[in-house]
Scaffold this motif. Structure first.
Motif, PDB file in Angstrom:
ATOM      1  N   PHE A 178      28.705  -1.502  65.490  1.00  0.00           N
ATOM      2  CA  PHE A 178      27.906  -2.389  64.641  1.00  0.00           C
ATOM      3  C   PHE A 178      27.350  -3.580  65.407  1.00  0.00           C
ATOM      4  O   PHE A 178      26.243  -4.034  65.117  1.00  0.00           O
ATOM      5  CB  PHE A 178      28.706  -2.824  63.408  1.00  0.00           C
ATOM      6  N   ASP A 179      28.093  -4.091  66.389  1.00  0.00           N
ATOM      7  CA  ASP A 179      27.556  -5.189  67.208  1.00  0.00           C
ATOM      8  C   ASP A 179      26.266  -4.734  67.890  1.00  0.00           C
ATOM      9  O   ASP A 179      25.280  -5.472  67.951  1.00  0.00           O
ATOM     10  CB  ASP A 179      28.559  -5.607  68.296  1.00  0.00           C
ATOM     11  N   ASP A 180      26.307  -3.521  68.397  1.00  0.00           N
ATOM     12  CA  ASP A 180      25.143  -2.949  69.085  1.00  0.00           C
ATOM     13  C   ASP A 180      23.955  -2.833  68.110  1.00  0.00           C
ATOM     14  O   ASP A 180      22.834  -3.261  68.404  1.00  0.00           O
ATOM     15  CB  ASP A 180      25.558  -1.573  69.639  1.00  0.00           C
ATOM     16  N   ALA A 181      24.242  -2.291  66.922  1.00  0.00           N
ATOM     17  CA  ALA A 181      23.164  -2.112  65.934  1.00  0.00           C
ATOM     18  C   ALA A 181      22.608  -3.455  65.471  1.00  0.00           C
ATOM     19  O   ALA A 181      21.394  -3.634  65.339  1.00  0.00           O
ATOM     20  CB  ALA A 181      23.687  -1.317  64.735  1.00  0.00           C
ATOM     21  N   ARG A 182      23.483  -4.401  65.245  1.00  0.00           N
ATOM     22  CA  ARG A 182      23.032  -5.680  64.679  1.00  0.00           C
ATOM     23  C   ARG A 182      22.318  -6.559  65.697  1.00  0.00           C
ATOM     24  O   ARG A 182      21.627  -7.500  65.308  1.00  0.00           O
ATOM     25  CB  ARG A 182      24.214  -6.425  64.062  1.00  0.00           C
ATOM     26  N   THR A 183      22.501  -6.269  66.979  1.00  0.00           N
ATOM     27  CA  THR A 183      21.771  -7.047  67.980  1.00  0.00           C
ATOM     28  C   THR A 183      20.497  -6.321  68.402  1.00  0.00           C
ATOM     29  O   THR A 183      19.814  -6.736  69.327  1.00  0.00           O
ATOM     30  CB  THR A 183      22.652  -7.323  69.214  1.00  0.00           C
ATOM     31  N   ALA A 184      20.190  -5.210  67.739  1.00  0.00           N
ATOM     32  CA  ALA A 184      18.925  -4.512  67.984  1.00  0.00           C
ATOM     33  C   ALA A 184      17.879  -5.083  67.019  1.00  0.00           C
ATOM     34  O   ALA A 184      18.185  -5.929  66.179  1.00  0.00           O
ATOM     35  CB  ALA A 184      19.113  -3.017  67.740  1.00  0.00           C
ATOM     36  N   GLY A 185      16.647  -4.610  67.135  1.00  0.00           N
ATOM     37  CA  GLY A 185      15.605  -5.033  66.193  1.00  0.00           C
ATOM     38  C   GLY A 185      15.809  -4.359  64.844  1.00  0.00           C
ATOM     39  O   GLY A 185      16.646  -3.469  64.699  1.00  0.00           O
ATOM     40  N   PRO A 186      15.028  -4.757  63.826  1.00  0.00           N
ATOM     41  CA  PRO A 186      15.229  -4.223  62.475  1.00  0.00           C
ATOM     42  C   PRO A 186      14.986  -2.715  62.350  1.00  0.00           C
ATOM     43  O   PRO A 186      15.683  -2.042  61.592  1.00  0.00           O
ATOM     44  CB  PRO A 186      14.227  -4.999  61.621  1.00  0.00           C
ATOM     45  N   PHE A 187      14.026  -2.198  63.120  1.00  0.00           N
ATOM     46  CA  PHE A 187      13.773  -0.751  63.016  1.00  0.00           C
ATOM     47  C   PHE A 187      14.900   0.051  63.648  1.00  0.00           C
ATOM     48  O   PHE A 187      15.323   1.072  63.119  1.00  0.00           O
ATOM     49  CB  PHE A 187      12.430  -0.382  63.654  1.00  0.00           C
ATOM     50  N   GLU A 188      15.377  -0.413  64.796  1.00  0.00           N
ATOM     51  CA  GLU A 188      16.504   0.315  65.399  1.00  0.00           C
ATOM     52  C   GLU A 188      17.727   0.209  64.498  1.00  0.00           C
ATOM     53  O   GLU A 188      18.460   1.179  64.320  1.00  0.00           O
ATOM     54  CB  GLU A 188      16.843  -0.199  66.808  1.00  0.00           C
ATOM     55  N   PHE A 189      17.940  -0.947  63.895  1.00  0.00           N
ATOM     56  CA  PHE A 189      19.096  -1.095  62.998  1.00  0.00           C
ATOM     57  C   PHE A 189      19.032  -0.071  61.866  1.00  0.00           C
ATOM     58  O   PHE A 189      20.029   0.589  61.554  1.00  0.00           O
ATOM     59  CB  PHE A 189      19.173  -2.511  62.415  1.00  0.00           C
ATOM     60  N   ILE A 190      17.867   0.084  61.274  1.00  0.00           N
ATOM     61  CA  ILE A 190      17.824   0.996  60.119  1.00  0.00           C
ATOM     62  C   ILE A 190      17.938   2.466  60.550  1.00  0.00           C
ATOM     63  O   ILE A 190      18.487   3.292  59.824  1.00  0.00           O
ATOM     64  CB  ILE A 190      16.627   0.719  59.176  1.00  0.00           C
ATOM     65  N   VAL A 191      17.492   2.778  61.771  1.00  0.00           N
ATOM     66  CA  VAL A 191      17.726   4.141  62.273  1.00  0.00           C
ATOM     67  C   VAL A 191      19.226   4.327  62.529  1.00  0.00           C
ATOM     68  O   VAL A 191      19.826   5.340  62.163  1.00  0.00           O
ATOM     69  CB  VAL A 191      16.922   4.422  63.568  1.00  0.00           C
ATOM     70  N   ALA A 192      19.836   3.310  63.160  1.00  0.00           N
ATOM     71  CA  ALA A 192      21.263   3.403  63.509  1.00  0.00           C
ATOM     72  C   ALA A 192      22.127   3.567  62.265  1.00  0.00           C
ATOM     73  O   ALA A 192      22.919   4.500  62.158  1.00  0.00           O
ATOM     74  CB  ALA A 192      21.690   2.149  64.272  1.00  0.00           C
ATOM     75  N   ILE A 193      21.968   2.647  61.319  1.00  0.00           N
ATOM     76  CA  ILE A 193      22.879   2.633  60.172  1.00  0.00           C
ATOM     77  C   ILE A 193      22.318   3.463  59.017  1.00  0.00           C
ATOM     78  O   ILE A 193      23.001   4.328  58.476  1.00  0.00           O
ATOM     79  CB  ILE A 193      23.167   1.188  59.702  1.00  0.00           C
ATOM     80  N   GLY A 194      21.067   3.221  58.663  1.00  0.00           N
ATOM     81  CA  GLY A 194      20.500   3.911  57.500  1.00  0.00           C
ATOM     82  C   GLY A 194      20.304   5.397  57.727  1.00  0.00           C
ATOM     83  O   GLY A 194      20.529   6.200  56.834  1.00  0.00           O
ATOM     84  N   PHE A 195      19.900   5.751  58.934  1.00  0.00           N
ATOM     85  CA  PHE A 195      19.645   7.178  59.163  1.00  0.00           C
ATOM     86  C   PHE A 195      20.831   7.871  59.841  1.00  0.00           C
ATOM     87  O   PHE A 195      21.508   8.691  59.247  1.00  0.00           O
ATOM     88  CB  PHE A 195      18.356   7.383  59.963  1.00  0.00           C
ATOM     89  N   SER A 196      21.096   7.522  61.119  1.00  0.00           N
ATOM     90  CA  SER A 196      22.117   8.296  61.852  1.00  0.00           C
ATOM     91  C   SER A 196      23.476   8.207  61.185  1.00  0.00           C
ATOM     92  O   SER A 196      24.188   9.195  61.067  1.00  0.00           O
ATOM     93  CB  SER A 196      22.205   7.824  63.299  1.00  0.00           C
ATOM     94  N   PHE A 197      23.825   6.993  60.740  1.00  0.00           N
ATOM     95  CA  PHE A 197      25.159   6.856  60.155  1.00  0.00           C
ATOM     96  C   PHE A 197      25.191   7.313  58.696  1.00  0.00           C
ATOM     97  O   PHE A 197      25.955   8.202  58.343  1.00  0.00           O
ATOM     98  CB  PHE A 197      25.642   5.412  60.289  1.00  0.00           C
TER      99      PHE A 197
END
Ligand SMILES: [Fe+2]
Ligand SMILES: [Fe+2]
Ligand SMILES: [Zn+2]
Length: 498
Positions: A178-197
């Motif tokens: 989550f540290d990695d996802a939250r320090t990314a930009g908003p689009f990467e965050f939503i791919v990381a958490i909203g899509f992949s996870f």
């Protein structure tokens, strides 16, 4: 008399209550929304991303309050009836401890992350959807903590969970995700958490915990699981919609999105190896093996999703081959690492009993008896002589996923040979658990060299000292209460006296 105005139609009502975006006039839009461009994602029409939930805030509160009311009624009756007595065995509680220390703080991180992107997306459709998801995630951690607080009255290992999450070596796996996802930009965050996870991997996290709880007489967890899962359906819709939106807006987005899907499927899977050990070892009664769950939820179900995305040019991530090769081994290798480092875990560990080993050899006919049973036999012999093995060191962690470098060369069929990779960057050497983590590092080395690595921090003298007692002190793990073997533990004694 003046005629009363007609009411708004439902659709207009909904629009008036939710679509609250406007183009700014006295401030530049780029200043108001500074984050949604730097990742390289090109958006031409934000209007194309509608809020998928189509719920007004007002309806949302009513709906969620209803769910909470039902859940808390169940939790209350659970506590009043002393339902902890119905557990198959108190060793089961290690699975709950792993959930509370590893997953619940991650729910809070998801809350923070979605609140952040709810502010920073330029479109007002995704903004309102992300805001609702942010509140859902906050609700998840609250219901989980309330559910498990009951066990805190009867057993060890529940009280310091937020402190542990931020420090303990294996909990840095979900934390760094989550540290990695939250320090990314908003689009990467939503791919990381909203899509992949949420979309691709969530079933492999929640379903095993919930069905594991049901199989072991733990109905409170089943209830919060169902309550959270009903939100997950919405989260999955948002994740998929985010991906399709990016892919449809501009062909230049495709390679960026593909790289994120590759990265986060792998990062997500590396978190799930903890779940693999939980499923195969920590449940007294296991409803399903890790390998079966992976085959069902990923290999069978997710194929359709990738077929659907193929028209945009999206391919199944490369890491899937590695995961396939690891599926016969991962849970055993992770549990063995927990067992040998059981002096520094915030939960109990143990050697699987005869019944469990028989089940493991049925579920893993190619590997369990051949590679893993002999090691357990050896450890059992030692334990019976009063020499239960505890490593005095902590394992070396992967610089990206922070899972110990513990996996073996399963792809080349050398399952007893350690699989590790190294990269030298600015004269420092970094270690990885796999090619996939190494590639992630090499794409953004400056991000990962700053990762807070629990074990390195100990050796650098930032955790009170290098010995196990020093580290336990820093962790606030009470030696002999929260850690070490389940056999002879206070938890075992408390359960047997119930
Ligand atoms: Fe959640
Ligand atoms: Fe969620
Ligand atoms: Zn790794």
């Amino acid at each position: 008399m003046e005629k009363r105005k007609k009411r708004l139609s439902m659709k207009d009502q909904y629009r008036a209550m939710t679509r609250l975006g406007w183009e700014t006039t006295y401030q530049d839009m780029d200043k108001v929304f500074p984050y949604d461009r730097f990742e390289g994602i090109k958006i031409h029409n934000w209007e194309a991303w509608e809020d998928p939930f189509r719920m007004t805030m007002d309806a949302y509160w009513k709906f969620q309050a209803e769910k909470d009311k039902k859940l808390y009624a169940i939790i209350d009756s659970f506590a009043q009836n002393n339902a902890q007595k119905n557990l198959t065995d108190a060793s089961y509680l290690s699975a709950l401890k792993l959930f509370l220390t590893g997953v619940s703080p991650a729910e809070y991180q998801a809350h923070r992350g979605f609140a952040h992107i709810a502010r920073h997306f330029r479109g007002d459709g995704p903004r309102v959807a992300c805001q609702m998801q942010a509140i859902d995630e906050l609700r998840h951690i609250q219901t989980q903590v309330h559910t498990m607080s009951h066990y805190n009255r009867h057993f060890n290992g529940f009280s310091e969970f937020p402190h542990w999450h931020d420090r303990v070596w294996y909990l840095s796996v979900p934390k760094s995700f989550f540290d990695d996802a939250r320090t990314a930009g908003p689009f990467e965050f939503i791919v990381a958490i909203g899509f992949s996870f949420e979309y691709v991997l969530t079933n492999l996290l929640f379903v095993p915990f919930m069905s594991g709880a049901a199989f072991n007489g733990e109905m409170a967890t089943v209830s919060f699981g169902f309550s959270a899962q009903s939100d997950e359906a919405r989260h999955m819709t948002l994740g998929l919609q985010a991906i399709k939106f990016m892919l449809e807006q501009d062909p230049d987005n495709v390679p960026i999105v593909q790289r994120w899907i590759d990265k986060w499927t792998w990062r997500g899977y590396r978190v799930l190896v903890l779940v693999a050990a939980m499923m195969d070892y920590m449940l007294p009664e296991s409803p399903q093996s890790w390998k079966e769950a992976w085959e069902l939820y990923f290999e069978q179900n997710t194929v359709g999703l990738f077929n659907d995305l193929a028209k945009y040019g999206i391919k199944v991530p490369d890491c899937v081959a590695r995961i396939k090769a690891e599926k016969e081994h991962a849970s055993h290798q992770v549990w063995m690492t927990f067992y040998t480092h059981g002096a520094a875990t915030a939960m109990h560990t143990w050697i699987p009993d005869e019944k469990k080993q028989k089940w493991l050899s049925e579920k893993y006919p190619e590997t369990f008896d051949k590679y893993y049973r002999p090691i357990y036999d050896h450890w059992k012999e030692r334990a019976e002589k009063g020499e239960r093995y505890y490593s005095q060191m902590l394992p070396h962690l992967c610089q990206v996923c922070q899972v110990p470098v513990l996996f073996t060369e399963t792809e080349t069929d050398e399952p007893m040979k350690l699989h590790q990779r190294q990269t030298v960057y600015k004269e420092e050497r970094y270690h990885f658990c796999s090619d996939h983590c190494q590639h992630i590092f090499e794409h953004e080395p400056e991000k990962y060299v700053y990762a807070w690595m629990p074990v390195q921090q100990i050796f650098q003298g930032n955790c009170g000292g290098p010995t196990i007692p020093d580290v336990l002190n820093f962790y606030k793990i009470e030696d002999g209460k929260e850690n070490r073997d389940y056999k002879g533990s206070e938890d075992e004694v408390a359960y047997n006296m119930m």
